[in-house]
Design a protein around this motif. Structure first.
Motif, PDB file in Angstrom:
ATOM      1  N   HIS A 278       0.834  -1.181   0.000  1.00  0.00           N
ATOM      2  CA  HIS A 278       0.000   0.000   0.000  1.00  0.00           C
ATOM      3  C   HIS A 278       0.878   1.243   0.000  1.00  0.00           C
ATOM      4  N   PRO A 279       0.431   2.305  -0.670  1.00  0.00           N
ATOM      5  CA  PRO A 279       1.207   3.546  -0.639  1.00  0.00           C
ATOM      6  C   PRO A 279       1.178   4.144   0.758  1.00  0.00           C
ATOM      7  N   LEU A 280       2.174   4.941   1.054  1.00  0.00           N
ATOM      8  CA  LEU A 280       2.246   5.575   2.371  1.00  0.00           C
ATOM      9  C   LEU A 280       1.473   6.884   2.413  1.00  0.00           C
ATOM     10  N   ALA A 281       1.105   7.396   1.257  1.00  0.00           N
ATOM     11  CA  ALA A 281       0.447   8.697   1.228  1.00  0.00           C
ATOM     12  C   ALA A 281      -0.464   8.802   0.015  1.00  0.00           C
ATOM     13  N   MET A 282      -1.313   9.819   0.038  1.00  0.00           N
ATOM     14  CA  MET A 282      -2.148  10.112  -1.120  1.00  0.00           C
ATOM     15  C   MET A 282      -1.271  10.405  -2.335  1.00  0.00           C
ATOM     16  N   LEU A 283      -0.233  11.198  -2.119  1.00  0.00           N
ATOM     17  CA  LEU A 283       0.750  11.523  -3.158  1.00  0.00           C
ATOM     18  C   LEU A 283       2.098  11.031  -2.668  1.00  0.00           C
ATOM     19  N   SER A 284       2.608   9.996  -3.326  1.00  0.00           N
ATOM     20  CA  SER A 284       3.854   9.362  -2.884  1.00  0.00           C
ATOM     21  C   SER A 284       4.894   9.393  -3.985  1.00  0.00           C
ATOM     22  N   PHE A 285       6.110   9.712  -3.597  1.00  0.00           N
ATOM     23  CA  PHE A 285       7.263   9.559  -4.479  1.00  0.00           C
ATOM     24  C   PHE A 285       8.109   8.446  -3.882  1.00  0.00           C
ATOM     25  N   GLY A 286       7.952   7.234  -4.426  1.00  0.00           N
ATOM     26  CA  GLY A 286       8.632   6.074  -3.891  1.00  0.00           C
ATOM     27  C   GLY A 286       7.967   5.560  -2.629  1.00  0.00           C
ATOM     28  N   GLY A 287       8.673   4.643  -1.931  1.00  0.00           N
ATOM     29  CA  GLY A 287       8.138   4.033  -0.723  1.00  0.00           C
ATOM     30  C   GLY A 287       9.253   3.351   0.047  1.00  0.00           C
ATOM     31  N   VAL A 288       8.909   2.347   0.826  1.00  0.00           N
ATOM     32  CA  VAL A 288       9.906   1.694   1.663  1.00  0.00           C
ATOM     33  C   VAL A 288      10.020   0.205   1.377  1.00  0.00           C
ATOM     34  N   ASP A 289       9.337  -0.288   0.356  1.00  0.00           N
ATOM     35  CA  ASP A 289       9.356  -1.711   0.053  1.00  0.00           C
ATOM     36  C   ASP A 289      10.675  -2.099  -0.613  1.00  0.00           C
ATOM     37  N   THR A 290      11.247  -3.220  -0.204  1.00  0.00           N
ATOM     38  CA  THR A 290      12.505  -3.693  -0.782  1.00  0.00           C
ATOM     39  C   THR A 290      12.316  -4.963  -1.599  1.00  0.00           C
ATOM     40  N   LEU A 291      11.089  -5.377  -1.832  1.00  0.00           N
ATOM     41  CA  LEU A 291      10.839  -6.599  -2.583  1.00  0.00           C
ATOM     42  C   LEU A 291      11.208  -6.412  -4.047  1.00  0.00           C
TER      43      LEU A 291
END
Length: 211
Positions: free
Chosen positions: A156-169
């Motif tokens: 799932h995104p961390l925000a309504m407007l996201s630039f990237g994230g924290v997933d390492t898969l």
């Protein structure tokens, strides 16, 4: 001993079956050009759209369920009457627009009833126009799922407007935003009904906000 040979002509027929409710834009041209879409025809509100080519939104009633711009694709709005409505609502929802390639907004309106994610190495240009991002259906609780959970079952995104994230898969679109282009010098972005929780944000930049 004599070998016997039999010659016979065979004809093979192939039928390409596309996943249900998926429509793909290929080539270079206008959203309104039915021939650019596979299967043939303009997307409906139930269609998950993939932009593989260079697509210009040239109509006021362009719609989709969700939308993905591939790493080789680009989507542009540069006509004042142009409007793209992702999720087919004006009151919010849980649909995603994911940009792996390029989004270019010069004028017109982009309505995202859910979340807008720019993956690492994507490009975003805005010099005019309006982008509305609304993850809530009416005044109900947040309908778009946000979260910090980092596994294949909870992407799932961390925000309504996201630039990237924290997933390492491997293969995930939610890596840190380390490369790409962000050039915004005009227009407006409206974040409607922001989530009120510790696991959901209005805006997240996954390099500056590294967690």
């Amino acid at each position: 001993i004599t070998n016997n040979f039999i010659y016979h002509s065979f004809f093979f027929f192939f039928k390409v079956v596309y996943p249900a409710n998926r429509r793909i834009f290929n080539g270079n041209g206008n959203w309104s050009d039915s021939s650019k879409w596979t299967p043939y025809g303009l997307p409906l509100c139930t269609d998950r759209v993939i932009i593989n080519g260079q697509c210009l939104v040239d109509i006021a009633d362009a719609v989709s369920d969700s939308l993905l711009i591939s790493d080789t694709g680009s989507l542009s709005l540069n006509q004042s009457a142009a409007m793209l409505n992702i999720g087919c609502s004006m009151t919010g929802g849980n649909k995603m627009m994911t940009v792996l390639g390029t989004l270019n907004v010069t004028t017109g309106t982009l309505q995202v009833n859910g979340g807008l994610l720019f993956a690492d190495s994507s490009s975003f240009y805005q010099s005019g126009g309006t982008i509305n991002i609304d993850p809530n259906t009416g005044d109900s609780a947040t309908s778009l799922q946000f979260g910090l959970i980092n596994d294949s079952l909870h992407i799932h995104p961390l925000a309504m407007l996201s630039f990237g994230g924290v997933d390492t898969l491997p293969g995930s679109d939610f890596h840190l935003y380390l490369h790409g282009t962000i050039a915004v010098n005009g227009g407006s972005i409206h974040l409607k009904d922001p989530p009120l929780s510790d696991s959901g944000y209005a805006f997240f930049f996954a390099h500056a906000n590294e967690i």
